[in-house]
Write an enzyme that holds these catalytic residues in place. Structure first.
Site, PDB file in Angstrom:
ATOM      1  N   CYS A 109       0.857  -1.177   0.000  1.00 50.21           N
ATOM      2  CA  CYS A 109       0.000   0.000   0.000  1.00 50.21           C
ATOM      3  C   CYS A 109       0.899   1.236   0.000  1.00 50.21           C
ATOM      4  CB  CYS A 109      -0.877  -0.002   1.243  1.00 50.21           C
ATOM      5  SG  CYS A 109      -1.831  -1.515   1.412  1.00 50.21           S
ATOM      6  N   ARG A 158       1.753   1.594  -6.023  1.00 55.51           N
ATOM      7  CA  ARG A 158       1.956   0.620  -4.928  1.00 55.51           C
ATOM      8  C   ARG A 158       0.683  -0.146  -4.618  1.00 55.51           C
ATOM      9  NH1 ARG A 158       6.561   1.973  -1.831  1.00 55.51           N
ATOM     10  NH2 ARG A 158       5.692   0.861  -0.059  1.00 55.51           N
ATOM     11  N   TRP A 201      -3.533  -1.956  -1.552  1.00 55.18           N
ATOM     12  CA  TRP A 201      -3.479  -3.249  -2.235  1.00 55.18           C
ATOM     13  C   TRP A 201      -3.964  -4.250  -1.193  1.00 55.18           C
ATOM     14  CZ3 TRP A 201      -1.166  -8.040  -1.585  1.00 55.18           C
ATOM     15  CH2 TRP A 201      -1.235  -8.885  -2.707  1.00 55.18           C
ATOM     16  N   ASN A 230       0.353   0.176   6.189  1.00 52.72           N
ATOM     17  CA  ASN A 230       0.907  -0.689   5.146  1.00 52.72           C
ATOM     18  C   ASN A 230       1.584  -1.846   5.865  1.00 52.72           C
ATOM     19  OD1 ASN A 230       1.954  -1.878   2.869  1.00 52.72           O
ATOM     20  ND2 ASN A 230       3.740  -0.516   2.763  1.00 52.72           N
ATOM     21  N   GLY A 231       1.175  -3.085   5.572  1.00 55.79           N
ATOM     22  CA  GLY A 231       1.780  -4.244   6.223  1.00 55.79           C
ATOM     23  C   GLY A 231       0.687  -5.224   6.629  1.00 55.79           C
ATOM     24  N   GLU A 286      10.647 -14.805 -18.593  1.00 58.70           N
ATOM     25  CA  GLU A 286      10.316 -13.380 -18.470  1.00 58.70           C
ATOM     26  C   GLU A 286       9.259 -12.973 -19.479  1.00 58.70           C
ATOM     27  OE1 GLU A 286      10.614 -11.219 -16.361  1.00 58.70           O
ATOM     28  OE2 GLU A 286      10.302  -9.313 -17.397  1.00 58.70           O
ATOM     29  N   LYS A 292       5.688 -11.301 -18.441  1.00 60.67           N
ATOM     30  CA  LYS A 292       5.215 -10.019 -18.983  1.00 60.67           C
ATOM     31  C   LYS A 292       3.813 -10.168 -19.556  1.00 60.67           C
ATOM     32  CE  LYS A 292       7.282  -7.569 -17.479  1.00 60.67           C
ATOM     33  NZ  LYS A 292       8.120  -8.204 -16.548  1.00 60.67           N
ATOM     34  N   GLU A 341       0.990 -11.035 -16.827  1.00 61.01           N
ATOM     35  CA  GLU A 341       0.673 -10.070 -15.769  1.00 61.01           C
ATOM     36  C   GLU A 341      -0.030  -8.828 -16.295  1.00 61.01           C
ATOM     37  OE1 GLU A 341       3.834  -8.176 -13.589  1.00 61.01           O
ATOM     38  OE2 GLU A 341       5.208  -8.316 -15.264  1.00 61.01           O
ATOM     39  N   HIS A 366       9.156 -33.730 -22.278  1.00 64.72           N
ATOM     40  CA  HIS A 366       8.847 -34.338 -20.969  1.00 64.72           C
ATOM     41  C   HIS A 366       7.483 -33.895 -20.454  1.00 64.72           C
ATOM     42  CE1 HIS A 366      12.899 -35.910 -20.860  1.00 64.72           C
ATOM     43  NE2 HIS A 366      13.342 -34.717 -21.189  1.00 64.72           N
ATOM     44  N   LYS A 395       3.289  -2.457  -7.582  1.00 61.15           N
ATOM     45  CA  LYS A 395       4.664  -2.326  -8.053  1.00 61.15           C
ATOM     46  C   LYS A 395       5.675  -2.792  -7.012  1.00 61.15           C
ATOM     47  CE  LYS A 395       7.855  -1.111 -10.932  1.00 61.15           C
ATOM     48  NZ  LYS A 395       8.092  -1.953 -12.109  1.00 61.15           N
TER      49      LYS A 395
HETATM   50  C1  AGP Z   1       7.654  -7.869 -12.789  1.00 63.39           C
HETATM   51  O1  AGP Z   1       7.087  -7.385 -13.997  1.00 63.39           O
HETATM   52  C2  AGP Z   1       6.672  -7.853 -11.641  1.00 63.39           C
HETATM   53  N1  AGP Z   1       6.143  -6.568 -11.456  1.00 63.39           N
HETATM   54  C3  AGP Z   1       7.220  -8.508 -10.392  1.00 63.39           C
HETATM   55  O2  AGP Z   1       7.494  -9.852 -10.696  1.00 63.39           O
HETATM   56  C4  AGP Z   1       8.491  -7.896  -9.788  1.00 63.39           C
HETATM   57  O3  AGP Z   1       9.614  -8.161 -10.611  1.00 63.39           O
HETATM   58  C5  AGP Z   1       8.740  -8.562  -8.429  1.00 63.39           C
HETATM   59  O4  AGP Z   1       7.654  -8.229  -7.587  1.00 63.39           O
HETATM   60  C6  AGP Z   1      10.049  -8.132  -7.761  1.00 63.39           C
HETATM   61  O5  AGP Z   1      10.006  -6.766  -7.497  1.00 63.39           O
HETATM   62  P1  AGP Z   1      11.399  -6.033  -7.083  1.00 63.39           P
HETATM   63  O6  AGP Z   1      12.315  -6.174  -8.251  1.00 63.39           O
HETATM   64  O7  AGP Z   1      11.006  -4.612  -6.811  1.00 63.39           O
HETATM   65  O8  AGP Z   1      11.932  -6.725  -5.880  1.00 63.39           O
END
Ligand code: AGP
Length: 608
Positions: A2, A27, A74, A98-99, A481, A485, A488, A504, A603
């Site tokens: 958050c 966030r 969040w 936040n937490g 990766e 992308k 998400e 496999h 984020k």
């Molecule tokens: C990546 O596109 C995501 N947003 C997520 O996997 C991110 O890489 C992950 O949460 C790690 O975040 P950080 O690099 O800030 O630790």
């Protein structure tokens, strides 16, 4: 995940809170709210969904106050609903958090047994009610708040307002980031520096168990028992320019196209350009690279993918055994750590709770810790022994792009530094590899110039039910990766797999409906990958190949081919990931999803 902001001063707090929440919305964006204390009033306004809904509520009924707190959420405990939005309140107390309060069930049961009525499903709501009860018992608000802090277990960053006490704002931190901004006749709290730099660059980063008492004229710090605490005032370098994504449509698009610049800026601090050698003095002043016996790389998500690529480089160039760990697994597996080893943590935000916990585990077991982060003032940066900064600039899009490729550049230089220090590579080999890194910005520009072509490919697969991404060697993490992308931001299921693993199991997935994206630069495994392409094609798979050679382009087996142009095996990962970023972006745009703020995500994952 958050975002919290607070202000006490001479100006109307509402616009400060709202502008600050805009800068924190990345966030979390399930709901938002503010609280203002003024004379005997304690006003709370909350709205479900994006911040624009809260702005609308405040336009209908403007609110004024000179001390306030704000929150963008969040959801962890309790669905994203208006009644679960922060601030949470009792009759005279408003709190933003936040937490996660781990012991909230016991605390809630205690309060319920005393007749307290709850209005939300959140863990947070126990806090205002506990403070309310202490105020009745104690009277002194500062003592009352501190007594409650001593009872909380888990992670929290808090902003607290009390009705009838509009001359003070309380804040506390344990396990979730919180900092103080020191202004002239005004003071602030926030989850990170970005919302405060328009007002002040003088920041105090709270440590765990710090309690802050803010007035217009100053800030006092104590621990949760009331003993005074002293913290350093730092000058924030964070860019104030966050809100400008023009001429791009989304932050993610802007950040994809910023990669040449970001990589160039990152390289500047890591190499001596004239001699074409690496420059790692920040590292070698703390760690004797020639004596490193093992490397543990720890991260989450995209940052973990960067670590997976680095393992190939470190093992091939430095011949050092390298493990790559998902932080949330590592921290509870409690692995034995090799004496003489180093730990490298990778984090764009520098605030990921699992990665921070893993860092602390490694330090607690005698490891020197190197942090590769994009935020110099972050918790992970401040906890590490050495920081290697990616110079990507603020990354606002939830889907990480420029942070990933700049992480790769830092890791590539680290691998070269380790290889030279151990005598595994000659200076000539080092120069050759540094030259390839130096060429990256121009080479990535060339890939970005294929954006229109990639957009057309995206339109073909808009309605696919799923995707398979394949790669071998250092292209395997790039396949992972690319899948991340896509899933998400477009919400289409996608899976990354080692191409050699197809037979496999995953080959059962392949039919005429399934797009198979294969990352196949001409490297030592190219011929193996071609065999995998034939296996997939023989079963009707629709093949999209990302490569650095034209030999595949006119191959009848391949539906679409994206060439990233000339590149060596060493730098192929930084180039082949770019078409995958663009493919995901364009599919998401065509699908109409919220590219910069995808559902359910945030984020910075500051809770475990
Ligand atoms: C990546 O596109 C995501 N947003 C997520 O996997 C991110 O890489 C992950 O949460 C790690 O975040 P950080 O690099 O800030 O630790």
């Amino acid at each position: 995940m958050c975002g919290i902001i607070g202000v006490i001063g001479e100006r109307n707090a509402t616009p400060v809170l709202m502008e600050g929440l805009k800068r924190l919305e990345y966030r979390g964006y399930d709901s938002a709210g503010i609280a203002l204390a003024w004379r005997d009033e304690l006003v709370v306004v909350r709205a479900l969904g994006k911040l624009v809904n809260l702005e609308r509520a405040l336009t209908v009924e403007p609110r004024i106050g000179f001390v306030g707190i704000g929150h963008t959420r969040w959801a962890t405990h309790g669905a994203p609903t208006e009644r679960n939005a922060h601030p949470h309140c009792s009759a005279n107390v408003a709190v933003v958090h936040n937490g996660i309060i781990e012991n909230h069930p016991e605390l809630k049961a205690e309060l319920l047994s005393e007749g307290v009525e709850f209005t939300s499903e959140t863990d947070t709501e126990v806090i205002p009610h506990l403070i309310e009860r202490e105020l009745r018992r104690e009277g002194d608000p500062e003592v009352a708040v501190r007594r409650v802090l001593q009872r909380l277990e888990g992670a929290f960053a808090l902003g607290i307002l009390l009705r009838g006490h509009d001359e003070v704002l309380y804040a506390a931190r344990r396990g979730s980031p919180l900092l103080i901004g020191l202004g002239e006749g005004e003071n602030f709290i926030a989850s990170d520096a970005t919302p405060l730099v328009p007002y002040t660059r003088r920041m105090v980063y709270l440590n765990d168990n710090d309690f802050a008492i803010l007035t217009r004229d100053g800030v006092r710090l104590t621990d949760f028992q009331g003993s005074p605490v002293v913290r350093e005032v730092k000058y924030s370098q964070v860019s104030a320019d966050l809100t400008d994504k023009w001429p791009y449509r989304h932050y993610m698009q802007k950040e994809i196209f910023e990669q040449p610049t970001a990589i160039g800026e990152t390289l500047k601090q890591l190499i001596r350009p004239m001699e074409r050698v690496v420059a790692l003095e920040a590292l070698t002043s703390v760690i004797s690279l020639g004596e490193v016996s093992a490397v543990s790389i720890i991260a989450c998500g995209t940052s973990w993918h960067a670590g997976l690529v680095a393992r190939y480089w470190i093992e091939q160039l430095a011949r050092i055994p390298t493990s790559v760990e998902i932080a949330s697994e590592y921290r509870y597996r409690e692995p034995p750590l090799a004496p003489g080893g180093i730990t490298v943590v990778i984090s764009q935000s520098g605030e990921t709770a699992d990665t921070l916990a893993a860092l602390r585990y490694a330090k607690g077991h005698g490891q020197k810790v190197v942090a590769i982060v994009n935020v110099a003032e972050s918790s992970i940066a401040r906890a590490a022994d050495v920081v290697l900064l990616t110079q990507a600039g603020p990354e606002i899009g939830v889907a990480s792009t420029k942070a990933f490729t700049t992480q790769l550049v830092v890791l590539a230089v680290l691998a070269l530094g380790l290889g030279r220090a151990r005598g595994e590579i000659t200076e000539a080999v080092e120069k050759e590899h540094v030259e390839q890194l130096v060429r990256l910005p121009g080479r990535i520009e060339r890939v970005l110039a294929r954006d229109r072509e990639i957009q057309e490919i995206a339109a073909k697969f808009l309605h696919a039910r799923g995707f398979l991404f394949l790669g071998r060697g250092s292209s395997f993490p790039i396949a992972l990766e690319g899948a991340l992308k896509l899933k998400e931001i477009s919400y289409i299921h996608a899976e990354g797999y080692a191409a050699g693993e197809m037979k496999h199991g995953p080959i059962a997935l392949i039919d005429e409906e399934l797009p198979v994206v294969v990352v196949a630069p001409r490297d030592r495994l190219f011929d193996k990958v071609l065999s995998n392409l034939e296996e997939a094609r023989a079963r009707g798979g629709r093949l999209v190949v990302v490569t650095n050679t034209e030999v595949v382009a006119d191959w009848p087996l391949v539906d679409d081919c994206i060439s990233v142009g000339e590149c060596e095996e060493f730098t192929a990962p930084m180039l082949t990931v770019v078409p995958l970023q663009l493919l995901a972006y364009h599919i998401a745009v065509l699908k109409g999803t919220d590219v910069d703020q995808p559902r359910n995500l945030a984020k910075s994952v500051t809770v475990e």
